[in-house]
Motif scaffolding. Structure first.
Motif, PDB file in Angstrom:
ATOM      1  N   ARG A   3      46.608 -36.528 -27.238  1.00  0.00           N
ATOM      2  CA  ARG A   3      48.044 -36.480 -27.000  1.00  0.00           C
ATOM      3  C   ARG A   3      48.694 -37.738 -27.565  1.00  0.00           C
ATOM      4  O   ARG A   3      48.075 -38.800 -27.591  1.00  0.00           O
ATOM      5  CB  ARG A   3      48.273 -36.395 -25.494  1.00  0.00           C
ATOM      6  CG  ARG A   3      49.698 -36.313 -25.091  1.00  0.00           C
ATOM      7  CD  ARG A   3      49.838 -36.259 -23.595  1.00  0.00           C
ATOM      8  NE  ARG A   3      51.016 -37.038 -23.284  1.00  0.00           N
ATOM      9  CZ  ARG A   3      51.297 -37.530 -22.117  1.00  0.00           C
ATOM     10  NH1 ARG A   3      50.498 -37.363 -21.115  1.00  0.00           N
ATOM     11  NH2 ARG A   3      52.386 -38.215 -21.930  1.00  0.00           N
ATOM     12  N   TYR A   5      51.560 -40.534 -27.042  1.00  0.00           N
ATOM     13  CA  TYR A   5      52.355 -41.112 -25.963  1.00  0.00           C
ATOM     14  C   TYR A   5      53.367 -42.066 -26.566  1.00  0.00           C
ATOM     15  O   TYR A   5      53.006 -42.969 -27.331  1.00  0.00           O
ATOM     16  CB  TYR A   5      51.459 -41.856 -24.974  1.00  0.00           C
ATOM     17  CG  TYR A   5      52.209 -42.474 -23.831  1.00  0.00           C
ATOM     18  CD1 TYR A   5      52.532 -41.743 -22.698  1.00  0.00           C
ATOM     19  CD2 TYR A   5      52.617 -43.805 -23.884  1.00  0.00           C
ATOM     20  CE1 TYR A   5      53.227 -42.301 -21.654  1.00  0.00           C
ATOM     21  CE2 TYR A   5      53.320 -44.380 -22.846  1.00  0.00           C
ATOM     22  CZ  TYR A   5      53.619 -43.625 -21.738  1.00  0.00           C
ATOM     23  OH  TYR A   5      54.326 -44.190 -20.696  1.00  0.00           O
ATOM     24  N   ASP A  11      55.663 -50.856 -20.291  1.00  0.00           N
ATOM     25  CA  ASP A  11      54.492 -50.014 -20.027  1.00  0.00           C
ATOM     26  C   ASP A  11      53.242 -50.893 -19.956  1.00  0.00           C
ATOM     27  O   ASP A  11      53.168 -51.928 -20.620  1.00  0.00           O
ATOM     28  CB  ASP A  11      54.285 -48.985 -21.142  1.00  0.00           C
ATOM     29  CG  ASP A  11      55.055 -47.705 -20.929  1.00  0.00           C
ATOM     30  OD1 ASP A  11      55.540 -47.467 -19.811  1.00  0.00           O
ATOM     31  OD2 ASP A  11      55.169 -46.926 -21.891  1.00  0.00           O
ATOM     32  N   ILE A  16      48.943 -46.403 -18.072  1.00  0.00           N
ATOM     33  CA  ILE A  16      49.094 -45.224 -18.940  1.00  0.00           C
ATOM     34  C   ILE A  16      47.791 -44.426 -18.936  1.00  0.00           C
ATOM     35  O   ILE A  16      47.799 -43.206 -18.762  1.00  0.00           O
ATOM     36  CB  ILE A  16      49.448 -45.646 -20.390  1.00  0.00           C
ATOM     37  CG1 ILE A  16      50.832 -46.276 -20.451  1.00  0.00           C
ATOM     38  CG2 ILE A  16      49.367 -44.450 -21.339  1.00  0.00           C
ATOM     39  CD1 ILE A  16      51.118 -46.980 -21.771  1.00  0.00           C
ATOM     40  N   HIS A  20      47.122 -40.646 -17.367  1.00  0.00           N
ATOM     41  CA  HIS A  20      46.750 -39.565 -18.283  1.00  0.00           C
ATOM     42  C   HIS A  20      45.348 -39.014 -17.999  1.00  0.00           C
ATOM     43  O   HIS A  20      45.153 -37.804 -17.973  1.00  0.00           O
ATOM     44  CB  HIS A  20      46.831 -40.037 -19.732  1.00  0.00           C
ATOM     45  CG  HIS A  20      46.466 -38.982 -20.724  1.00  0.00           C
ATOM     46  ND1 HIS A  20      47.256 -37.896 -20.979  1.00  0.00           N
ATOM     47  CD2 HIS A  20      45.371 -38.832 -21.509  1.00  0.00           C
ATOM     48  CE1 HIS A  20      46.677 -37.121 -21.878  1.00  0.00           C
ATOM     49  NE2 HIS A  20      45.520 -37.681 -22.224  1.00  0.00           N
ATOM     50  N   SER A  56      54.509 -45.206 -30.820  1.00  0.00           N
ATOM     51  CA  SER A  56      53.689 -44.284 -30.044  1.00  0.00           C
ATOM     52  C   SER A  56      52.221 -44.589 -30.296  1.00  0.00           C
ATOM     53  O   SER A  56      51.864 -45.217 -31.289  1.00  0.00           O
ATOM     54  CB  SER A  56      54.009 -42.834 -30.407  1.00  0.00           C
ATOM     55  OG  SER A  56      53.786 -42.613 -31.770  1.00  0.00           O
TER      56      SER A  56
END
Length: 76
Positions: A3, A5, A11, A16, A20, A56
């Motif tokens: 994925r 992110y 953050d 994270i 996840h 990302s």
């Protein structure tokens, strides 16, 4: 499943990963290994530094760690 992110200011990488994957042991290292060009986005504590543009990272597939259940002992 892998994925993408999208990072936001403030953050934290371990948080994270925990959100996840459900665990952080081994997942933080896997994410760092999958994103070697993004290491400069994080400070020494794994927090995202101030971003100038949208960034990302890839959250790769990571197998769940093996859990070993040991029997409880009543007496030493």
């Amino acid at each position: 499943m892998s994925r993408i992110y999208e990072l936001r200011d403030g953050d934290e990488l371990d948080l994270i990963c925990f959100e996840h994957y459900g665990f952080s042991r081994g997942s933080v290292e896997a994410v760092l290994k999958a994103n070697p060009d993004k290491l400069n986005l994080f400070d020494d504590f794994g927090r995202v530094q101030t971003l100038d543009k949208v960034e990302s990272i890839l959250l790769p597939d990571v197998p769940e760690p093996i859990r070993i259940d040991t029997p409880r002992r009543l007496f030493n």
